[in-house]
Design a protein around this motif. Sequence first.
Motif, PDB file in Angstrom:
ATOM      1  N   UNK A 161      -2.555  -7.729  -3.138  1.00  0.00           N
ATOM      2  CA  UNK A 161      -2.224  -7.820  -1.713  1.00  0.00           C
ATOM      3  C   UNK A 161      -3.492  -7.823  -0.868  1.00  0.00           C
ATOM      4  N   UNK A 162      -4.479  -7.013  -1.255  1.00  0.00           N
ATOM      5  CA  UNK A 162      -5.768  -6.996  -0.556  1.00  0.00           C
ATOM      6  C   UNK A 162      -6.449  -8.359  -0.645  1.00  0.00           C
ATOM      7  N   UNK A 163      -6.404  -8.936  -1.821  1.00  0.00           N
ATOM      8  CA  UNK A 163      -7.000 -10.263  -2.027  1.00  0.00           C
ATOM      9  C   UNK A 163      -6.277 -11.309  -1.172  1.00  0.00           C
ATOM     10  N   UNK A 164      -4.958 -11.173  -1.067  1.00  0.00           N
ATOM     11  CA  UNK A 164      -4.180 -12.106  -0.245  1.00  0.00           C
ATOM     12  C   UNK A 164      -4.571 -11.987   1.229  1.00  0.00           C
ATOM     13  N   UNK A 165      -4.779 -10.768   1.714  1.00  0.00           N
ATOM     14  CA  UNK A 165      -5.211 -10.560   3.104  1.00  0.00           C
ATOM     15  C   UNK A 165      -6.594 -11.166   3.311  1.00  0.00           C
ATOM     16  N   UNK A 166      -7.493 -10.943   2.383  1.00  0.00           N
ATOM     17  CA  UNK A 166      -8.844 -11.509   2.494  1.00  0.00           C
ATOM     18  C   UNK A 166      -8.808 -13.031   2.517  1.00  0.00           C
ATOM     19  N   UNK A 200       0.821  -1.203   0.000  1.00  0.00           N
ATOM     20  CA  UNK A 200       0.000   0.000   0.000  1.00  0.00           C
ATOM     21  C   UNK A 200       0.862   1.264   0.000  1.00  0.00           C
ATOM     22  N   UNK A 201       1.886   1.288   0.843  1.00  0.00           N
ATOM     23  CA  UNK A 201       2.750   2.484   0.890  1.00  0.00           C
ATOM     24  C   UNK A 201       3.571   2.624  -0.390  1.00  0.00           C
ATOM     25  N   UNK A 202       3.985   1.520  -0.969  1.00  0.00           N
ATOM     26  CA  UNK A 202       4.760   1.584  -2.215  1.00  0.00           C
ATOM     27  C   UNK A 202       3.877   1.993  -3.391  1.00  0.00           C
ATOM     28  N   UNK A 203       2.601   1.510  -3.375  1.00  0.00           N
ATOM     29  CA  UNK A 203       1.682   1.886  -4.454  1.00  0.00           C
ATOM     30  C   UNK A 203       1.286   3.355  -4.323  1.00  0.00           C
ATOM     31  N   UNK A 244       3.111   5.730  -3.220  1.00  0.00           N
ATOM     32  CA  UNK A 244       4.235   6.578  -3.647  1.00  0.00           C
ATOM     33  C   UNK A 244       4.532   6.427  -5.132  1.00  0.00           C
ATOM     34  N   UNK A 245       3.845   5.488  -5.801  1.00  0.00           N
ATOM     35  CA  UNK A 245       4.010   5.319  -7.230  1.00  0.00           C
ATOM     36  C   UNK A 245       5.136   4.377  -7.611  1.00  0.00           C
ATOM     37  N   UNK A 246       5.723   3.661  -6.677  1.00  0.00           N
ATOM     38  CA  UNK A 246       6.817   2.740  -6.999  1.00  0.00           C
ATOM     39  C   UNK A 246       6.323   1.457  -7.679  1.00  0.00           C
ATOM     40  N   UNK A 247       5.112   1.024  -7.342  1.00  0.00           N
ATOM     41  CA  UNK A 247       4.540  -0.180  -7.971  1.00  0.00           C
ATOM     42  C   UNK A 247       3.123   0.155  -8.430  1.00  0.00           C
ATOM     43  N   UNK A 248       2.608  -0.602  -9.381  1.00  0.00           N
ATOM     44  CA  UNK A 248       1.261  -0.312  -9.878  1.00  0.00           C
ATOM     45  C   UNK A 248       0.187  -0.658  -8.832  1.00  0.00           C
ATOM     46  N   UNK A 249      -0.982  -0.068  -9.004  1.00  0.00           N
ATOM     47  CA  UNK A 249      -2.103  -0.280  -8.099  1.00  0.00           C
ATOM     48  C   UNK A 249      -2.645  -1.724  -8.159  1.00  0.00           C
ATOM     49  N   UNK A 250      -2.330  -2.417  -9.236  1.00  0.00           N
ATOM     50  CA  UNK A 250      -2.769  -3.806  -9.373  1.00  0.00           C
ATOM     51  C   UNK A 250      -2.151  -4.655  -8.267  1.00  0.00           C
TER      52      UNK A 250
END
Length: 128
Positions: A114-119, A98-101, A103-109
């Motif tokens: 990662x959200x799906x993995x937490x779920x 979330x913090x890397x996305x 800041x624009x370092x990785x795409x929002x995908x």
Amino acid sequence: MASAATSMPLAEQNWNAAFGSLYFANVNWNIFTFGKKTQQVALASSKEKVATADVDQIIFEHQIKVAAAYLNVLASQRIRFVQGKNTERAQVFFEMTSSRAASGLIPQVDLSLAKAEVSHARSLEIKS
């Protein structure tokens, strides 16, 4: 010995009515069991041994069931612990992503993955 079923005791044998008083013997046949009582005791002892063996078998089966239930509880607790740690790991990964996305370092995908993995991790923790 005299009996009402026969005539009076006579000095000589006769075949009147019954067999005669000399042939009559009033015997208590309960005394003479011809081994019946011994066999009844042996049979009762055998039945006791079978019943004792049955009780021992039932106790053994119960001990096995209790041990299996205890081991299932231990395994379930361990699975619950592992799934809790997996959820924590997924949550840390999500926070980093979330913090890397943001800041624009990785795409929002990647954030959505990662959200799906937490779920998924929470779902497995609930199932465990």
